[in-house]
Enzyme design. Structure first.
Site, PDB file in Angstrom:
ATOM      1  N   GLU A 117      -0.802   7.518  -2.859  1.00 22.09           N
ATOM      2  CA  GLU A 117       0.037   6.557  -2.141  1.00 22.09           C
ATOM      3  C   GLU A 117       0.502   5.504  -3.130  1.00 22.09           C
ATOM      4  OE1 GLU A 117      -1.260   5.489   1.962  1.00 22.09           O
ATOM      5  OE2 GLU A 117      -3.041   6.619   1.417  1.00 22.09           O
ATOM      6  N   HIS A 233       4.187  -2.632   6.243  1.00 23.61           N
ATOM      7  CA  HIS A 233       4.248  -1.246   5.773  1.00 23.61           C
ATOM      8  C   HIS A 233       5.708  -0.893   5.561  1.00 23.61           C
ATOM      9  CE1 HIS A 233       3.788   3.071   5.457  1.00 23.61           C
ATOM     10  NE2 HIS A 233       2.491   2.883   5.325  1.00 23.61           N
ATOM     11  N   ARG A 284       2.946  -1.328  -2.267  1.00 29.23           N
ATOM     12  CA  ARG A 284       3.573  -1.431  -0.949  1.00 29.23           C
ATOM     13  C   ARG A 284       4.470  -2.665  -0.794  1.00 29.23           C
ATOM     14  NH1 ARG A 284      -0.688  -0.168   3.566  1.00 29.23           N
ATOM     15  NH2 ARG A 284      -0.358   1.919   2.756  1.00 29.23           N
ATOM     16  N   HIS A 343       1.816  -4.719   9.250  1.00 28.50           N
ATOM     17  CA  HIS A 343       0.856  -3.618   9.175  1.00 28.50           C
ATOM     18  C   HIS A 343      -0.568  -4.077   8.954  1.00 28.50           C
ATOM     19  CE1 HIS A 343      -0.581   0.411   8.350  1.00 28.50           C
ATOM     20  NE2 HIS A 343      -0.899   0.116   7.103  1.00 28.50           N
ATOM     21  N   ARG A 378      -2.623  -5.569  -0.387  1.00 31.43           N
ATOM     22  CA  ARG A 378      -3.661  -4.533  -0.390  1.00 31.43           C
ATOM     23  C   ARG A 378      -3.134  -3.227  -0.979  1.00 31.43           C
ATOM     24  NH1 ARG A 378      -4.820  -0.381   3.356  1.00 31.43           N
ATOM     25  NH2 ARG A 378      -3.123  -1.175   4.639  1.00 31.43           N
TER      26      ARG A 378
HETATM   27  C1  SIN Z   1      -0.421   4.909   5.259  1.00 31.90           C
HETATM   28  O1  SIN Z   1      -0.887   5.990   5.555  1.00 31.90           O
HETATM   29  O2  SIN Z   1       0.661   4.789   4.695  1.00 31.90           O
HETATM   30  C2  SIN Z   1      -1.184   3.672   5.593  1.00 31.90           C
HETATM   31  C3  SIN Z   1      -2.450   3.667   4.864  1.00 31.90           C
HETATM   32  C4  SIN Z   1      -2.910   2.267   4.663  1.00 31.90           C
HETATM   33  O3  SIN Z   1      -2.442   1.343   5.327  1.00 31.90           O
HETATM   34  O4  SIN Z   1      -3.756   2.071   3.795  1.00 31.90           O
END
Ligand code: SIN
Length: 529
Positions: A117, A233, A284, A343, A378
């Site tokens: 991610e 998010h 993010r 988020h 985060r």
């Molecule tokens: C996601 O799956 O994109 C969210 C995971 C997260 O908030 O750590």
């Protein structure tokens, strides 16, 4: 009618941190009561898609140090390095114990599968059910909780901590759905209530995420910090203008980008390449801010996530696929319309990595807490990790702290609290405290909320939640107004640069005698705050 009961540990909330703690406490022989507003397992954890970031030693080139470095890089200079080390290094054992409790992660042969991610330098995120990691973790923990015979008080909202004259927390006042008031006496209360995404009209959070735990902790005399770092998010499913005000929104996990999907604007241009060296897999905050900017520049209500080149999308991302299909979108053949939405609360009640707040007898773990792991932003999939690790550590702290037994205090009464209309709060926060804030907007939002705030005794769950949202909205606005820089999730349009005057400062929030939040800046900010 009112009632009274006793326990060794009261756990408020039934997500990953709360149930992990409840199970460990029960295993240690403590009498535990879990208090939860809905049914057990109805909180944020079950909606988590991506996974758990953890280094298990079987991915070439990855290491605990790399995970620490990625967490620090994402956090914009505000992480507590010791907290990062403790949580990251506690991950492998905590995940092993979760698997022993029955959680089933996706595997290829004997080895767990991994995804990537935003902000991660390696494929290190373990997942379950493709994109249903939180649901699987919650399933396993709820089943284990039932097997262990842990007492669960569902349908009850936590109202306030009971305190002795010394300030020590010795229990919890609760309200049932029918307004029946009760008191749970216990030498230790753990807040594991999740975040406060419901401050915003558009959020990935469920309706339970109203910041109850932060509000209880502040009123009990604890300190909160980093509240201004509300993480948006980058990609939630956009289904038309009405969905911007439709409460909980469908997440499109970052793992979709981790597996190769690309963000495009309305002209089809893949715009992340010019923004950050990691392009679509930037941290993010960078991606969410870039999407917001691109939407404004191109006059679009959304961006598009192009996953059409991915093989096996429906099997790998069954939750996202089903949500898209339900909205009439076929991600196999067309890009998915997405926007950012509130988020995750990177800040919260200030605790150590064993969940201790500054108030004896009061603990916090998971999203409600600010351990210093996340800093200003985060790292993806570090939240379930933190819930698991701190959920275990907090029980050891409770046992070590060994609070008084047989405490007797007068029965708690539900206090009168400042309460504003929730819709006004959500509109004001969405308009002025999202990605891109300025002094005038923040002050205007605070005034708008103040104008509809009255003092009332909460009589039911909605009243308790509204009081929490009111307190936290004003706390977020105050902290965001004081932090005159842009860092991580906190984007100030009037102070667009990072200002290292704020580098080592986490703005501390407390409540005053009237129950209003006040920002207590540290010495470094004395001249500017
Ligand atoms: C996601 O799956 O994109 C969210 C995971 C997260 O908030 O750590």
């Amino acid at each position: 009618m009112s009632w009274e009961a006793g326990a060794d540990l009261v756990v408020v909330g039934s997500g990953v941190a709360g149930l992990t703690a409840a199970l460990d406490a029960a295993a240690a022989g403590l009498r535990v009561v879990v208090v939860t507003k809905d049914g057990v397992g109805e909180g944020s954890t079950r909606w988590a898609q991506g996974g758990v970031a953890v280094v298990l030693g079987d991915v070439a080139g990855d290491s605990l140090d790399a995970h620490v470095a990625d967490t620090l890089a994402a956090g914009g200079g505000l992480n507590d390095a010791d907290a990062v080390g403790t949580v990251v290094r506690g991950g492998p054992g905590a995940v092993r114990r979760l698997r022993e409790r029955g959680a089933l992660f996706d595997a290829r042969g004997p080895r767990l599968d991994r995804t990537r991610e935003g902000g991660h330098s390696a494929f290190r995120v373990v997942h379950a059910g493709g994109d249903a990691t939180g649901a699987e973790i919650e399933r396993a923990l709820v089943a284990a909780t039932r097997d262990a015979g842990v007492t669960v008080l569902d349908g009850h909202v936590a109202v306030d901590a009971l305190r002795e004259v010394t300030g020590r927390v010795v229990g919890l006042a609760v309200l049932a759905g029918d307004g029946d008031a009760g008191v749970l006496r216990a030498p230790a209360v753990l807040l594991a209530t999740g975040g406060y995404g419901q401050l915003y009209s558009s959020t990935t959070n469920p309706e339970t995420s109203t910041g109850d735990g932060v509000a209880i902790a502040l009123r009990a005399g604890a300190t909160a910090s980093d509240l201004e770092f509300v993480q948006f998010h980058p990609t939630v499913l956009w289904t038309g203008p009405a969905s911007d005000t439709a409460g909980r929104r469908t997440l499109v996990t970052e793992a979709v980008r981790g597996e190769g999907a690309v963000l495009r604007d309305r002209t089809g241009t893949a715009f992340m390449a010019g923004v950050h060296p990691r392009a679509d897999l930037a941290p993010r905050d960078v991606v969410a801010a870039a999407i917001t900017r691109r939407m404004a520049e191109t006059g679009s209500d959304c961006a598009w996530l192009d996953a059409t080149a991915l093989d096996g999308f429906a099997a790998r991302f069954p939750t996202v696929y089903a949500s898209c299909r339900a909205a009439g979108i076929d991600p196999l053949t067309e890009p998915i319309p997405v926007t950012p939405a509130a988020h995750y609360a990177c800040g919260g009640v200030v605790t150590d990595t064993s969940g201790r707040t500054g108030v004896p007898g009061l603990y916090a773990a998971g999203e409600v807490a600010r351990t210093g792991l996340h800093g200003a932003n985060r790292l993806a999939s570090n939240s379930l990790l933190e819930g698991l690790v701190v959920g275990e550590r907090v029980v050891r702290a409770v046992l070590a702290d060994a609070g008084p037994t047989g405490v007797s205090t007068p029965a708690g009464t539900v206090p009168a609290l400042p309460v504003a209309d929730r819709t006004v709060v959500q509109r004001a926060m969405s308009a002025s405290a999202g990605i891109g804030r300025d002094a005038a907007g923040l002050a205007g939002a605070s005034d708008a909320i103040e104008a509809v705030t009255a003092t009332a005794v909460p009589a039911d769950r909605a009243g308790v939640e509204d009081a929490a949202l009111t307190l936290i909205a004003q706390a977020v606005l105050a902290a965001a107004g004081t932090r005159r820089e842009t860092r991580g999730c906190h984007v100030r349009t009037d102070f667009p640069d990072r200002d290292d005057t704020y580098q080592r400062s986490s703005l501390q929030v407390r409540v005053d005698a009237a129950g209003r939040p006040v920002v207590v800046a540290d010495e470094a900010l004395a001249g500017v705050a």
